[in-house]
Design a protein around this motif. Structure first.
Motif, short mmCIF file in Angstrom:
data_model
loop_
_atom_site.label_atom_id
_atom_site.label_comp_id
_atom_site.label_asym_id
_atom_site.label_seq_id
_atom_site.Cartn_x
_atom_site.Cartn_y
_atom_site.Cartn_z
N TYR A 152 -65.67 -44.80 84.09
CA TYR A 152 -66.76 -44.80 83.10
C TYR A 152 -67.89 -43.87 83.51
CZ TYR A 152 -70.34 -46.55 79.91
OH TYR A 152 -71.31 -46.64 78.95
N THR A 153 -68.30 -43.90 84.78
CA THR A 153 -69.42 -43.07 85.24
C THR A 153 -69.11 -41.59 85.09
OG1 THR A 153 -70.08 -44.78 86.83
CG2 THR A 153 -70.92 -42.56 87.20
N LYS A 154 -67.89 -41.20 85.40
CA LYS A 154 -67.47 -39.81 85.25
C LYS A 154 -67.44 -39.41 83.77
CE LYS A 154 -65.51 -35.98 87.00
NZ LYS A 154 -66.21 -35.07 87.96
N LEU A 155 -66.92 -40.28 82.94
CA LEU A 155 -66.85 -40.00 81.50
C LEU A 155 -68.23 -39.91 80.88
CD1 LEU A 155 -65.01 -39.59 79.02
CD2 LEU A 155 -65.00 -42.08 78.73
N LEU A 156 -69.20 -40.66 81.44
CA LEU A 156 -70.56 -40.63 80.93
C LEU A 156 -71.19 -39.24 81.12
CD1 LEU A 156 -72.75 -42.49 79.65
CD2 LEU A 156 -73.54 -42.97 81.98
N LYS A 157 -70.76 -38.51 82.12
CA LYS A 157 -71.31 -37.18 82.39
C LYS A 157 -70.78 -36.13 81.42
CE LYS A 157 -71.92 -37.96 87.37
NZ LYS A 157 -71.49 -37.51 88.73
N SER A 158 -69.55 -36.30 80.96
CA SER A 158 -68.95 -35.36 80.01
C SER A 158 -67.68 -35.96 79.45
CB SER A 158 -68.64 -34.03 80.70
OG SER A 158 -68.22 -33.05 79.76
N ASN A 159 -67.32 -35.58 78.24
CA ASN A 159 -66.12 -36.14 77.62
C ASN A 159 -64.88 -35.41 78.13
OD1 ASN A 159 -64.28 -37.48 76.10
ND2 ASN A 159 -64.88 -36.58 74.15
N TYR A 160 -64.15 -36.06 79.00
CA TYR A 160 -62.95 -35.48 79.59
C TYR A 160 -61.69 -35.84 78.82
CZ TYR A 160 -65.35 -33.80 83.79
OH TYR A 160 -66.15 -33.12 84.67
N ALA A 170 -54.33 -51.50 72.10
CA ALA A 170 -55.10 -52.41 71.26
C ALA A 170 -54.68 -53.87 71.43
CB ALA A 170 -54.97 -52.00 69.79
N SER A 171 -53.45 -54.08 71.92
CA SER A 171 -53.00 -55.46 72.14
C SER A 171 -53.72 -56.09 73.33
CB SER A 171 -51.49 -55.50 72.37
OG SER A 171 -51.13 -54.82 73.56
N VAL A 172 -54.30 -55.26 74.19
CA VAL A 172 -55.07 -55.74 75.34
C VAL A 172 -56.57 -55.66 75.07
CG1 VAL A 172 -55.65 -55.28 77.77
CG2 VAL A 172 -53.27 -55.14 77.01
N LEU A 173 -57.03 -54.54 74.54
CA LEU A 173 -58.46 -54.29 74.39
C LEU A 173 -59.03 -54.73 73.05
CD1 LEU A 173 -58.72 -50.69 75.91
CD2 LEU A 173 -58.95 -52.89 77.07
N GLY A 174 -58.17 -55.02 72.08
CA GLY A 174 -58.65 -55.22 70.72
C GLY A 174 -58.86 -53.87 70.06
N LYS A 175 -59.43 -53.88 68.88
CA LYS A 175 -59.65 -52.64 68.13
C LYS A 175 -61.01 -52.05 68.49
CE LYS A 175 -56.56 -53.69 64.28
NZ LYS A 175 -56.42 -53.77 62.82
N ILE A 176 -60.99 -50.92 69.18
CA ILE A 176 -62.20 -50.24 69.60
C ILE A 176 -62.60 -49.23 68.54
CG2 ILE A 176 -63.30 -48.89 71.42
CD1 ILE A 176 -62.28 -51.51 72.49
N THR A 177 -63.81 -49.34 68.03
CA THR A 177 -64.33 -48.40 67.05
C THR A 177 -65.54 -47.67 67.64
OG1 THR A 177 -65.69 -50.14 66.05
CG2 THR A 177 -63.51 -49.77 65.09
N SER A 178 -66.17 -46.82 66.86
CA SER A 178 -67.32 -46.06 67.36
C SER A 178 -68.49 -46.17 66.41
CB SER A 178 -66.94 -44.59 67.57
OG SER A 178 -66.62 -43.98 66.33
N PRO A 179 -69.73 -45.97 66.91
CA PRO A 179 -70.90 -45.93 66.03
C PRO A 179 -70.77 -44.79 65.03
CG PRO A 179 -71.55 -46.11 68.34
CD PRO A 179 -70.08 -45.81 68.33
N LEU A 189 -66.33 -43.66 71.51
CA LEU A 189 -65.20 -44.58 71.41
C LEU A 189 -64.52 -44.73 72.77
CD1 LEU A 189 -62.60 -44.79 68.58
CD2 LEU A 189 -61.81 -44.66 70.95
N TRP A 190 -64.31 -43.63 73.47
CA TRP A 190 -63.63 -43.71 74.77
C TRP A 190 -64.50 -44.38 75.83
CZ3 TRP A 190 -58.93 -43.72 73.89
CH2 TRP A 190 -58.35 -42.88 72.94
#
Length: 269
Positions: A152-160, A170-179, A189-190
């Motif tokens: 997460y910390t690395k992704l926060l710096k730039s979208n990789y 989605a069977s584990v995390l549920g349905k992830i959407t974005s603002p 979303l990621w």
């Protein structure tokens, strides 16, 4: 985050592919064909026409009577990619949810490789390397390499995560959407998916897709890139003005000195 019920897991789990479409008449046929040609066949393609003013809808209609697993929604007006993707996610029935923009292309074995990888590694979020093509579909001799692990910390710096290669369970995390931001909503979303998972995303070294470089893309306009990234931190994630500026400076450092090194020259496609 409340999880939505999803059908029971099978040996070949269903993959829901979400594709917003806006004025993609010249590209959408090739995009759809790249899904139809997948070696992995248990998928549903959810197309959301986001108020296109060209012939995108007519092109899509030619495919609807040829296969049962394409689902088509029409927005009466242009609502933006985030709203359209979220609409597709809400309709999705798959155990895994993947994304493919209306001008990008998957390689024929993309789903097969990625599903096998995620099941064998007990992986919640995955992505892969991808190759660059121009507007005419000509390979540019460049590849964007995927990181092996992405926290997460690395992704926060730039979208990789190249959105055309990203997939989550989605069977584990549920349905992830974005603002509903107009730009860079895939990044949010990621970030949400990794926070929900609590585990790093896993990268597949093999290139599984082609990203079409457009003249009007965000990445081609550096000022807009900075502006939209700032809004990711400020509006999307709710950071203060000072925090958002600080993260934007970290983004610049990451983008220039780290992420740029993942774009390599290659003759392979």
């Amino acid at each position: 985050m409340k999880k939505k019920p999803i059908k029971s897991l099978e040996l070949a789990p269903l993959v829901s592919i979400i594709t917003p479409v806006y004025n993609a008449e010249g590209f959408i046929s090739e995009t759809i064909l790249s899904v139809l040609n997948q070696s992995y066949t248990n998928w549903e393609l959810i197309l959301i026409n986001d108020g296109s003013t060209d012939g995108s809808s007519e092109v899509i209609q030619t495919f609807l009577n040829k296969t049962y697993n394409i689902i088509f929604f029409q927005n009466s007006t242009n609502l933006g990619a985030a709203v359209s993707r979220n609409k597709g996610i809400e309709a999705a029935q798959g155990h895994f949810i993947a994304f493919l923009d209306a001008d990008d292309v998957w390689k024929p074995y993309k789903l097969e490789v990625q599903i096998k990888f995620m099941l064998s590694h007990n992986c919640d979020v995955s992505f892969s390397s991808y190759d660059l093509i121009n507007e005419n579909g000509v390979f540019l001799g460049k590849r964007v390499k995927a990181l092996k692990n992405l926290g997460y910390t690395k992704l926060l710096k730039s979208n990789y995560i190249g959105n055309l290669t990203g997939m989550y369970n989605a069977s584990v995390l549920g349905k992830i959407t974005s603002p509903p931001l107009r730009k860079r909503q895939d990044w949010l979303l990621w970030l949400s998916a990794l926070k929900q998972s609590g585990k790093p995303a896993m990268g597949i070294e093999e290139s599984l897709a082609f990203y079409r470089v457009r003249k009007d893309s965000i990445s081609s306009n550096k000022i807009n890139l900075l502006k939209y990234n700032y809004w990711v931190y400020k509006k999307g994630l709710g950071f203060s003005y000072i925090q958002s500026i600080w993260l934007l400076l970290l983004f610049l450092k990451e983008h220039i000195f780290v992420k740029s090194k993942l774009v390599v020259t290659t003759k392979e496609t």
